[in-house]
Write a protein that holds these residues in place. Structure first.
Motif, PDB file in Angstrom:
ATOM      1  N   GLU A 190       8.428  52.659 -12.539  1.00 31.41           N
ATOM      2  CA  GLU A 190       7.160  51.871 -13.035  1.00 31.41           C
ATOM      3  C   GLU A 190       7.723  50.625 -13.950  1.00 31.41           C
ATOM      4  O   GLU A 190       6.739  49.632 -14.294  1.00 31.41           O
ATOM      5  N   ILE A 191       8.846  50.009 -14.471  1.00 34.54           N
ATOM      6  CA  ILE A 191       9.283  48.454 -14.312  1.00 34.54           C
ATOM      7  C   ILE A 191       8.761  47.673 -12.879  1.00 34.54           C
ATOM      8  O   ILE A 191       8.221  46.975 -13.251  1.00 34.54           O
ATOM      9  N   TYR A 192       8.958  48.883 -11.665  1.00 37.39           N
ATOM     10  CA  TYR A 192       8.848  47.751 -10.415  1.00 37.39           C
ATOM     11  C   TYR A 192       6.923  47.747 -10.479  1.00 37.39           C
ATOM     12  O   TYR A 192       7.062  46.195 -10.593  1.00 37.39           O
ATOM     13  N   ARG A 193       6.104  48.761 -11.213  1.00 34.54           N
ATOM     14  CA  ARG A 193       5.266  48.401 -11.061  1.00 34.54           C
ATOM     15  C   ARG A 193       4.489  47.160 -11.707  1.00 34.54           C
ATOM     16  O   ARG A 193       3.520  45.994 -11.273  1.00 34.54           O
ATOM     17  N   VAL A 194       4.672  47.219 -12.887  1.00 39.03           N
ATOM     18  CA  VAL A 194       4.852  46.222 -13.510  1.00 39.03           C
ATOM     19  C   VAL A 194       4.822  44.384 -13.955  1.00 39.03           C
ATOM     20  O   VAL A 194       4.635  43.550 -13.503  1.00 39.03           O
ATOM     21  N   LEU A 195       6.173  44.158 -12.921  1.00 42.25           N
ATOM     22  CA  LEU A 195       7.164  43.008 -12.618  1.00 42.25           C
ATOM     23  C   LEU A 195       6.104  42.642 -11.007  1.00 42.25           C
ATOM     24  O   LEU A 195       5.620  42.886  -9.636  1.00 42.25           O
ATOM     25  N   LYS A 196       5.684  40.635 -11.363  1.00 46.40           N
ATOM     26  CA  LYS A 196       5.676  40.718 -10.514  1.00 46.40           C
ATOM     27  C   LYS A 196       6.118  40.366  -9.740  1.00 46.40           C
ATOM     28  O   LYS A 196       7.552  40.172  -9.175  1.00 46.40           O
ATOM     29  N   PRO A 197       5.730  40.177  -8.214  1.00 40.62           N
ATOM     30  CA  PRO A 197       6.508  40.178  -6.387  1.00 40.62           C
ATOM     31  C   PRO A 197       7.615  39.366  -6.853  1.00 40.62           C
ATOM     32  O   PRO A 197       7.588  37.884  -6.890  1.00 40.62           O
ATOM     33  N   GLY A 198       9.010  39.596  -6.436  1.00 45.38           N
ATOM     34  CA  GLY A 198       9.443  38.545  -5.878  1.00 45.38           C
ATOM     35  C   GLY A 198      10.509  37.718  -7.007  1.00 45.38           C
ATOM     36  O   GLY A 198      11.356  37.234  -7.667  1.00 45.38           O
ATOM     37  N   GLN A 199      10.147  38.670  -8.537  1.00 47.71           N
ATOM     38  CA  GLN A 199      10.754  38.291 -10.099  1.00 47.71           C
ATOM     39  C   GLN A 199      11.771  39.219 -10.118  1.00 47.71           C
ATOM     40  O   GLN A 199      12.371  39.857  -9.781  1.00 47.71           O
ATOM     41  N   CYS A 200      12.540  38.822 -11.283  1.00 44.91           N
ATOM     42  CA  CYS A 200      13.552  40.020 -11.534  1.00 44.91           C
ATOM     43  C   CYS A 200      13.560  40.777 -12.878  1.00 44.91           C
ATOM     44  O   CYS A 200      13.095  40.331 -14.045  1.00 44.91           O
ATOM     45  N   PHE A 201      14.796  41.851 -12.497  1.00 46.56           N
ATOM     46  CA  PHE A 201      14.688  42.502 -13.356  1.00 46.56           C
ATOM     47  C   PHE A 201      16.313  42.224 -13.818  1.00 46.56           C
ATOM     48  O   PHE A 201      16.847  43.506 -13.063  1.00 46.56           O
ATOM     49  N   ALA A 202      16.882  42.338 -15.558  1.00 48.41           N
ATOM     50  CA  ALA A 202      18.115  42.925 -15.446  1.00 48.41           C
ATOM     51  C   ALA A 202      18.123  44.092 -16.210  1.00 48.41           C
ATOM     52  O   ALA A 202      17.729  44.447 -17.139  1.00 48.41           O
ATOM     53  N   ALA A 203      19.196  45.057 -16.163  1.00 48.23           N
ATOM     54  CA  ALA A 203      19.791  45.701 -16.900  1.00 48.23           C
ATOM     55  C   ALA A 203      20.601  46.303 -17.521  1.00 48.23           C
ATOM     56  O   ALA A 203      22.025  45.787 -16.567  1.00 48.23           O
ATOM     57  N   TYR A 204      20.870  46.807 -18.027  1.00 53.20           N
ATOM     58  CA  TYR A 204      22.854  46.711 -19.264  1.00 53.20           C
ATOM     59  C   TYR A 204      22.213  48.172 -19.064  1.00 53.20           C
ATOM     60  O   TYR A 204      21.795  49.416 -20.484  1.00 53.20           O
ATOM     61  N   GLU A 205      23.376  49.363 -18.636  1.00 53.13           N
ATOM     62  CA  GLU A 205      23.066  50.506 -18.539  1.00 53.13           C
ATOM     63  C   GLU A 205      24.144  51.455 -19.389  1.00 53.13           C
ATOM     64  O   GLU A 205      25.251  51.004 -19.474  1.00 53.13           O
ATOM     65  N   TRP A 206      24.481  52.664 -20.148  1.00 50.77           N
ATOM     66  CA  TRP A 206      25.204  53.506 -19.933  1.00 50.77           C
ATOM     67  C   TRP A 206      25.556  53.713 -18.967  1.00 50.77           C
ATOM     68  O   TRP A 206      24.312  55.081 -18.194  1.00 50.77           O
ATOM     69  N   CYS A 207      27.201  54.797 -18.135  1.00 50.79           N
ATOM     70  CA  CYS A 207      27.289  54.701 -16.788  1.00 50.79           C
ATOM     71  C   CYS A 207      28.576  55.114 -17.411  1.00 50.79           C
ATOM     72  O   CYS A 207      29.074  55.379 -17.969  1.00 50.79           O
ATOM     73  N   ILE A 208      28.423  56.766 -16.539  1.00 56.11           N
ATOM     74  CA  ILE A 208      30.288  56.695 -16.936  1.00 56.11           C
ATOM     75  C   ILE A 208      30.383  56.127 -15.051  1.00 56.11           C
ATOM     76  O   ILE A 208      30.376  55.850 -14.223  1.00 56.11           O
ATOM     77  N   THR A 209      31.597  56.808 -14.767  1.00 60.61           N
ATOM     78  CA  THR A 209      32.705  55.611 -13.703  1.00 60.61           C
ATOM     79  C   THR A 209      33.227  56.986 -12.935  1.00 60.61           C
ATOM     80  O   THR A 209      32.941  57.815 -13.160  1.00 60.61           O
ATOM     81  N   ASP A 210      33.596  56.041 -11.687  1.00 54.53           N
ATOM     82  CA  ASP A 210      34.448  57.185 -10.367  1.00 54.53           C
ATOM     83  C   ASP A 210      35.401  57.923 -10.877  1.00 54.53           C
ATOM     84  O   ASP A 210      36.149  59.109 -10.299  1.00 54.53           O
TER      85      ASP A 210
END
Length: 308
Positions: A190-210
């Motif tokens: 959904e984020i990809y859909r509303v973002l113009k082609p060739g432009q960037c999305f920056a995400a900062y996530e809660w993640c579990i590690t290895d």
């Protein structure tokens, strides 16, 4: 914080909930989580209700004790909590190359702390999307106080089904927000859909590690408590998030576990053994005073949408 303390602060600071509703809302929220008999599939199926109950309950506490930006940040020695949060928000803006005149989306914007800071830093016009009515109302009031109404605004909507046309935004960011999504691939699509082609999305996530071992009961306990304490349906691994971004159509141009390279632990403000005058309210002693005086795993990513 005790439930009695929650009643007092919620009544004194404000919020969508009335005092008489707080205890029952806490109980309904808790039932979604594993420590109270809930399970992951139930949380995912009812993520909108669960996350809204969570933010109805905690927003006033967050703003009172943490500030307007509801996220952690890598922190340097000698740097205050607020300075580290601002530096992180500026870093996101620089990674995206934001500049005046651009149309930018903040996915899961909270009460708009990062949105306002990044708009002032970059000159970009930023729209925040959020599905919590109280946070939107509070964010608009804070925009008015900060006099950023012309460059900052909000849309109340589910970020899994955004009311925007394809190819709308010059850049998009999400700071500890898309971790609330029930399905990472669908969210990123959904984020990809509303973002113009060739432009960037920056995400900062809660993640579990290895290092996480799903067979280790202590690891599972910690994971469950983080989910309970942050309104999360699940905590995905870094690998799962990166793979979901690729499936959604993004090309990953930079990713890093920022917690590993942080000179100070990201969780330091919550360490009960620490005392800080600068962030007194979030220390163990500060939380004790707040309650009794009735004063009322991170991964950074920068992603470019592939041009079609």
């Amino acid at each position: 914080m005790s439930k009695s303390g929650a009643l007092d602060l919620a009544s004194g600071v404000g919020g969508k909930l009335q005092k008489k509703q707080v205890l029952s809302t806490v109980q309904r929220y808790e039932k979604y989580h594993v420590h109270h008999g809930g399970d992951e599939e139930e949380r995912k199926a009812n993520y909108t209700d669960m996350v809204n109950k969570y933010y109805d309950l905690v927003t006033s506490f967050y703003e009172y004790g943490w500030g307007e930006s509801f996220h952690f940040a890598a922190r340097w020695k000698g740097e205050s909590l607020r300075e580290s949060i601002k530096r992180h928000e500026h870093f996101v803006a620089l990674q995206l190359g934001l500049k005046s005149g651009q149309k930018v989306l903040d996915v899961g914007c909270g009460i708009g702390g990062p949105l306002r800071e990044i708009a002032r830093f970059s000159g970009a016009s930023i729209t925040g999307i959020n599905n919590n009515e109280y946070q939107i109302t509070r964010g608009k009031e804070l925009n008015r106080i900060a006099e950023v109404d012309e460059t900052c605004n909000y849309i109340k909507a589910d970020f899994m089904k955004m009311p925007f046309s394809d190819n709308t935004f010059d850049a998009i960011f999400a700071i500890e927000a898309t971790c609330h999504a029930p399905d990472a691939v669908d969210c990123y699509k959904e984020i990809y859909r509303v973002l113009k082609p060739g432009q960037c999305f920056a995400a900062y996530e809660w993640c579990i590690t290895d290092s996480f071992d799903p067979m280790n009961q202590e690891h599972q306990r910690i994971k469950g408590e983080v989910e309970l304490g942050n309104g999360l349906p699940d905590i995905r691994s870094m690998g799962q998030c990166l793979e979901a971004l690729k499936v959604a159509g993004f090309e990953i141009i930079w990713e890093e576990d920022v917690a590993v390279n942080s000179p100070l632990p990201w969780y330091l403000p919550l360490d009960k053994n620490q005392f800080s005058l600068a962030s007194f309210r979030v220390t163990a002693f500060g939380r004790f005073i707040t309650r009794n005086m009735h004063c009322c795993v991170n991964d950074g990513e920068s992603i470019r949408r592939k041009t079609k």
